[in-house]
Motif scaffolding. Sequence first.
Motif, PDB file in Angstrom:
ATOM      1  N   PHE B  74      -1.875 -10.612  -8.314  1.00  0.00           N
ATOM      2  CA  PHE B  74      -0.132  -9.813  -8.383  1.00  0.00           C
ATOM      3  C   PHE B  74      -0.487  -9.141  -7.091  1.00  0.00           C
ATOM      4  O   PHE B  74      -0.297  -8.138  -6.918  1.00  0.00           O
ATOM      5  N   ASN B  75      -0.266  -9.488  -5.856  1.00  0.00           N
ATOM      6  CA  ASN B  75      -0.090  -9.294  -4.840  1.00  0.00           C
ATOM      7  C   ASN B  75       0.697  -8.269  -3.895  1.00  0.00           C
ATOM      8  O   ASN B  75       2.110  -8.687  -3.880  1.00  0.00           O
ATOM      9  N   LEU B  76       0.354  -7.048  -3.588  1.00  0.00           N
ATOM     10  CA  LEU B  76       1.230  -6.519  -2.936  1.00  0.00           C
ATOM     11  C   LEU B  76       1.427  -6.491  -1.044  1.00  0.00           C
ATOM     12  O   LEU B  76       0.601  -6.365  -0.738  1.00  0.00           O
ATOM     13  N   ARG B  77       2.262  -6.453  -0.468  1.00  0.00           N
ATOM     14  CA  ARG B  77       2.366  -6.714   0.843  1.00  0.00           C
ATOM     15  C   ARG B  77       3.784  -5.643   1.538  1.00  0.00           C
ATOM     16  O   ARG B  77       4.395  -5.634   0.550  1.00  0.00           O
ATOM     17  N   LYS B  78       3.801  -5.775   2.641  1.00  0.00           N
ATOM     18  CA  LYS B  78       4.600  -5.068   3.271  1.00  0.00           C
ATOM     19  C   LYS B  78       4.111  -5.426   4.143  1.00  0.00           C
ATOM     20  O   LYS B  78       3.598  -5.977   4.864  1.00  0.00           O
ATOM     21  N   PRO B  79       5.315  -6.124   5.265  1.00  0.00           N
ATOM     22  CA  PRO B  79       5.480  -6.688   6.766  1.00  0.00           C
ATOM     23  C   PRO B  79       4.525  -6.039   7.310  1.00  0.00           C
ATOM     24  O   PRO B  79       4.723  -6.384   8.973  1.00  0.00           O
ATOM     25  N   SER B  80       5.863  -3.941   7.701  1.00  0.00           N
ATOM     26  CA  SER B  80       5.170  -3.342   8.861  1.00  0.00           C
ATOM     27  C   SER B  80       4.598  -2.378   8.279  1.00  0.00           C
ATOM     28  O   SER B  80       5.777  -1.709   7.541  1.00  0.00           O
ATOM     29  N   VAL B  81       3.458  -2.075   8.140  1.00  0.00           N
ATOM     30  CA  VAL B  81       3.299  -0.741   7.810  1.00  0.00           C
ATOM     31  C   VAL B  81       3.423   0.646   8.715  1.00  0.00           C
ATOM     32  O   VAL B  81       3.813   0.253   9.960  1.00  0.00           O
ATOM     33  N   HIS B  82       4.108   2.167   8.432  1.00  0.00           N
ATOM     34  CA  HIS B  82       3.979   3.217   8.648  1.00  0.00           C
ATOM     35  C   HIS B  82       3.037   4.126   7.856  1.00  0.00           C
ATOM     36  O   HIS B  82       2.914   3.662   7.139  1.00  0.00           O
ATOM     37  N   TRP B  83       3.031   5.206   9.359  1.00  0.00           N
ATOM     38  CA  TRP B  83       2.195   6.231   8.950  1.00  0.00           C
ATOM     39  C   TRP B  83       2.323   6.646   7.096  1.00  0.00           C
ATOM     40  O   TRP B  83       1.194   6.615   6.874  1.00  0.00           O
ATOM     41  N   SER B  84       3.507   6.716   6.972  1.00  0.00           N
ATOM     42  CA  SER B  84       3.723   7.463   5.639  1.00  0.00           C
ATOM     43  C   SER B  84       2.810   6.581   4.516  1.00  0.00           C
ATOM     44  O   SER B  84       3.536   7.059   3.192  1.00  0.00           O
ATOM     45  N   ASP B  85       3.464   5.183   4.597  1.00  0.00           N
ATOM     46  CA  ASP B  85       2.374   4.886   3.565  1.00  0.00           C
ATOM     47  C   ASP B  85       0.737   4.542   2.808  1.00  0.00           C
ATOM     48  O   ASP B  85       0.649   4.290   2.181  1.00  0.00           O
ATOM     49  N   ALA B  86       0.164   5.955   3.965  1.00  0.00           N
ATOM     50  CA  ALA B  86      -1.093   6.116   3.668  1.00  0.00           C
ATOM     51  C   ALA B  86      -1.264   6.822   2.088  1.00  0.00           C
ATOM     52  O   ALA B  86      -0.247   8.208   2.370  1.00  0.00           O
ATOM     53  N   ALA B  87      -1.934   5.868   1.011  1.00  0.00           N
ATOM     54  CA  ALA B  87      -1.840   6.276  -0.361  1.00  0.00           C
ATOM     55  C   ALA B  87      -2.996   6.343  -0.928  1.00  0.00           C
ATOM     56  O   ALA B  87      -3.623   5.201   0.013  1.00  0.00           O
ATOM     57  N   GLU B  88      -2.699   6.295  -1.790  1.00  0.00           N
ATOM     58  CA  GLU B  88      -4.303   4.950  -2.918  1.00  0.00           C
ATOM     59  C   GLU B  88      -2.978   4.592  -4.078  1.00  0.00           C
ATOM     60  O   GLU B  88      -2.071   4.796  -4.153  1.00  0.00           O
ATOM     61  N   TYR B  89      -3.110   3.283  -4.433  1.00  0.00           N
ATOM     62  CA  TYR B  89      -2.349   1.756  -4.568  1.00  0.00           C
ATOM     63  C   TYR B  89      -2.658   1.777  -6.122  1.00  0.00           C
ATOM     64  O   TYR B  89      -3.999   1.463  -5.396  1.00  0.00           O
ATOM     65  N   PHE B  90      -2.627   1.852  -6.345  1.00  0.00           N
ATOM     66  CA  PHE B  90      -2.639   1.524  -8.147  1.00  0.00           C
ATOM     67  C   PHE B  90      -1.447   0.392  -8.977  1.00  0.00           C
ATOM     68  O   PHE B  90      -1.120   0.021  -8.622  1.00  0.00           O
ATOM     69  N   CYS B  91      -2.382  -1.399  -9.292  1.00  0.00           N
ATOM     70  CA  CYS B  91      -2.089  -2.191  -9.647  1.00  0.00           C
ATOM     71  C   CYS B  91      -2.475  -1.805 -11.491  1.00  0.00           C
ATOM     72  O   CYS B  91      -3.804  -1.440 -12.320  1.00  0.00           O
ATOM     73  N   ALA B  92      -1.469  -2.636 -11.897  1.00  0.00           N
ATOM     74  CA  ALA B  92      -1.658  -1.599 -13.144  1.00  0.00           C
ATOM     75  C   ALA B  92      -1.105  -3.342 -14.521  1.00  0.00           C
ATOM     76  O   ALA B  92      -0.243  -3.116 -13.908  1.00  0.00           O
ATOM     77  N   VAL B  93      -1.356  -3.491 -15.364  1.00  0.00           N
ATOM     78  CA  VAL B  93      -1.207  -4.315 -16.407  1.00  0.00           C
ATOM     79  C   VAL B  93      -0.528  -4.038 -17.645  1.00  0.00           C
ATOM     80  O   VAL B  93      -0.876  -2.805 -17.843  1.00  0.00           O
ATOM     81  N   GLY B  94       0.512  -4.230 -17.998  1.00  0.00           N
ATOM     82  CA  GLY B  94       0.646  -3.637 -19.441  1.00  0.00           C
ATOM     83  C   GLY B  94       0.850  -5.186 -20.912  1.00  0.00           C
ATOM     84  O   GLY B  94       1.389  -6.121 -20.643  1.00  0.00           O
ATOM     85  N   GLY B  95       0.697  -4.332 -21.496  1.00  0.00           N
ATOM     86  CA  GLY B  95       0.477  -5.318 -23.055  1.00  0.00           C
ATOM     87  C   GLY B  95       2.399  -5.625 -23.236  1.00  0.00           C
ATOM     88  O   GLY B  95       3.098  -4.718 -23.392  1.00  0.00           O
ATOM     89  N   ARG B  96       1.966  -6.587 -23.707  1.00  0.00           N
ATOM     90  CA  ARG B  96       3.952  -7.051 -24.759  1.00  0.00           C
ATOM     91  C   ARG B  96       3.981  -6.433 -25.935  1.00  0.00           C
ATOM     92  O   ARG B  96       3.136  -6.849 -26.624  1.00  0.00           O
ATOM     93  N   ASN B  97       4.990  -6.378 -26.621  1.00  0.00           N
ATOM     94  CA  ASN B  97       5.378  -5.957 -27.852  1.00  0.00           C
ATOM     95  C   ASN B  97       4.110  -5.094 -28.378  1.00  0.00           C
ATOM     96  O   ASN B  97       3.627  -4.636 -29.522  1.00  0.00           O
ATOM     97  N   THR B  98       3.817  -3.873 -27.753  1.00  0.00           N
ATOM     98  CA  THR B  98       2.865  -3.079 -28.289  1.00  0.00           C
ATOM     99  C   THR B  98       3.316  -2.409 -28.725  1.00  0.00           C
ATOM    100  O   THR B  98       2.575  -1.180 -29.376  1.00  0.00           O
TER     101      THR B  98
END
Lengths: 117, 115
Positions: B74-98
């Motif tokens: 589940f890769n994250l993409r952006k065509p043109s990065v801005h300086w304000s995009d500097a940050a930490e990015y977290f991918c997360a998975v959630g279970g169903r029917n919990t």
Amino acid sequence: DAMVIQNPRYQVTQFGKPVTLSCSQTLNHNVMYWYQQKSSQAPKLLFHYYDKDFNNEADTPDNFQSRRPNTSFCFLDIRSPGLGDAAMYLCATSKGTSGSKSQETQYFGPGTRLLVL
Amino acid sequence: AQSVTQPDIHITVSEGASLELRCNYSYGATPYLFWYVQSPGQGLQLLLKYFSGDTLVQGIKGFEAEFKRSQSSFNLRKPSVHWSDAAEYFCAVGGRNTGFQKLVFGTGTRLLVSP
């Protein structure tokens, strides 16, 4: 228009001295979560409240407790902080009213960074 | 039990260049997938989420992600990065029917944007 508020933003405590972290929300959400995020690690769920029902994760140490006196507030109590408990503590909320609760968005507060001396 | 791997701890991208952040998950069924961003001193903000349907998901701030079941990614993409995009990015998975939304996060990718 802060929606999930955490106080204080920074907390310093002594080894073994009980400490309480606070979270409040203006969203009127039913579910409130507490996460622990150690340096350079992923946030890890400690427990959550669905309304007044408390749900502890199996691997959350007994040293960590929580209280939710009303819909708006939730507290994290660390009874005897150790050096290993130094971390960022994140509070989050979700509606808890939709049919598919696992599809809901979680809204996070800015976190409280805890330092244990 | 579900798990998430973000293989890149740090990524540096020039402003205006394209971006792709990698995320691989492990889950026994079709997962719920999320990308969050965390700016310094701030909480996590949801960028986008995938539950079902179209595997290309659009999010806020010009981000998109593509769910690829065959690659468990589940890769994250952006065509043109801005300086304000500097940050930490977290991918997360959630279970169903919990009965509630239990998220398991990856360890994050710190994005640095160079001029």
